[in-house]
Design a protein around this motif. Sequence first.
Motif, PDB file in Angstrom:
ATOM      1  N   ASP A  66      17.296  -8.083 -18.188  1.00 40.06           N
ATOM      2  CA  ASP A  66      17.716  -6.817 -18.881  1.00 40.06           C
ATOM      3  C   ASP A  66      17.726  -6.022 -17.461  1.00 40.06           C
ATOM      4  O   ASP A  66      17.013  -4.742 -17.585  1.00 40.06           O
ATOM      5  CB  ASP A  66      18.105  -6.259 -19.821  1.00 40.06           C
ATOM      6  N   TYR A  67      18.185  -6.440 -15.930  1.00 39.93           N
ATOM      7  CA  TYR A  67      17.734  -5.158 -15.035  1.00 39.93           C
ATOM      8  C   TYR A  67      18.622  -4.927 -14.319  1.00 39.93           C
ATOM      9  O   TYR A  67      19.647  -5.850 -14.239  1.00 39.93           O
ATOM     10  CB  TYR A  67      16.051  -5.250 -14.564  1.00 39.93           C
ATOM     11  N   THR A  68      18.966  -3.640 -13.468  1.00 43.56           N
ATOM     12  CA  THR A  68      19.641  -3.951 -12.119  1.00 43.56           C
ATOM     13  C   THR A  68      18.841  -4.104 -10.708  1.00 43.56           C
ATOM     14  O   THR A  68      18.185  -2.913 -10.914  1.00 43.56           O
ATOM     15  CB  THR A  68      20.762  -3.091 -12.101  1.00 43.56           C
ATOM     16  N   SER A  69      18.925  -4.126  -9.448  1.00 48.73           N
ATOM     17  CA  SER A  69      18.344  -3.957  -8.704  1.00 48.73           C
ATOM     18  C   SER A  69      19.328  -4.001  -7.796  1.00 48.73           C
ATOM     19  O   SER A  69      20.012  -4.575  -7.486  1.00 48.73           O
ATOM     20  CB  SER A  69      17.317  -5.202  -8.424  1.00 48.73           C
ATOM     21  N   VAL A  70      18.878  -3.320  -6.177  1.00 52.17           N
ATOM     22  CA  VAL A  70      19.707  -3.319  -5.521  1.00 52.17           C
ATOM     23  C   VAL A  70      18.619  -3.519  -3.917  1.00 52.17           C
ATOM     24  O   VAL A  70      17.534  -2.581  -4.132  1.00 52.17           O
ATOM     25  CB  VAL A  70      20.839  -2.535  -5.342  1.00 52.17           C
ATOM     26  N   LYS A  71      18.901  -3.657  -3.153  1.00 58.84           N
ATOM     27  CA  LYS A  71      18.891  -4.156  -1.511  1.00 58.84           C
ATOM     28  C   LYS A  71      19.137  -3.625  -0.588  1.00 58.84           C
ATOM     29  O   LYS A  71      19.934  -4.934  -0.153  1.00 58.84           O
ATOM     30  CB  LYS A  71      17.145  -5.052  -1.102  1.00 58.84           C
ATOM     31  N   TYR A  72      19.482  -2.826   0.318  1.00 56.70           N
ATOM     32  CA  TYR A  72      20.275  -2.612   1.517  1.00 56.70           C
ATOM     33  C   TYR A  72      19.160  -1.957   2.755  1.00 56.70           C
ATOM     34  O   TYR A  72      18.746  -1.641   2.421  1.00 56.70           O
ATOM     35  CB  TYR A  72      21.320  -1.558   1.226  1.00 56.70           C
ATOM     36  N   LYS A  73      19.969  -3.332   3.561  1.00 58.09           N
ATOM     37  CA  LYS A  73      18.871  -2.643   5.116  1.00 58.09           C
ATOM     38  C   LYS A  73      19.732  -2.948   6.297  1.00 58.09           C
ATOM     39  O   LYS A  73      21.104  -3.546   6.328  1.00 58.09           O
ATOM     40  CB  LYS A  73      17.905  -4.109   5.447  1.00 58.09           C
TER      41      LYS A  73
END
Length: 164
Positions: free
Chosen positions: A34-41
């Motif tokens: 139960d988590y949210t993650s994001v990665k932009y590059k």
Amino acid sequence: MMKKTFIGATLALFLTLLCLTACQEDDGVMERPDYTSVKYKLVLSSDLLRYYDVTAVYNTLDGHTDSTRVDQEYWEYKEKKDGEHRNGFLFRAYATLKDPVPALLRNVDEYELKAEYGHETYTKKTSATNTGANEVLNIKVKKESIETYVTSHSVISICHFKAN
């Protein structure tokens, strides 16, 4: 003969029991994290950064839209937060021609204007990592044509990713 039949039947019974044991139901339901993650590059060429100011615009997991000027060849934004994210994901990047236009480099015959982006998001709701990457721009321009090219392309859209 009877002994061979008995051994064969015993072996068949043993294999059947082994298969049935292996096919029992799982002890429980697999729980998704139960988590949210994001990665932009962004990965940008030095020539692109020489002629353009690059801006990245993105949603944080707190729901704010933020922007930053990218002045290096590799840029990354990463965040992970417990719970669900309700504001959607947004990642845009664009390049704006510098004013004044920088002078030509004497020892270069060709310029490479290159930009790549990537995004990776995870939510419990989807229980999957959404990943994407793309080479958006890869243009080689001769030294004698670079000023004409950049002045006719004053703004370049590098990426626009949006998801709920």
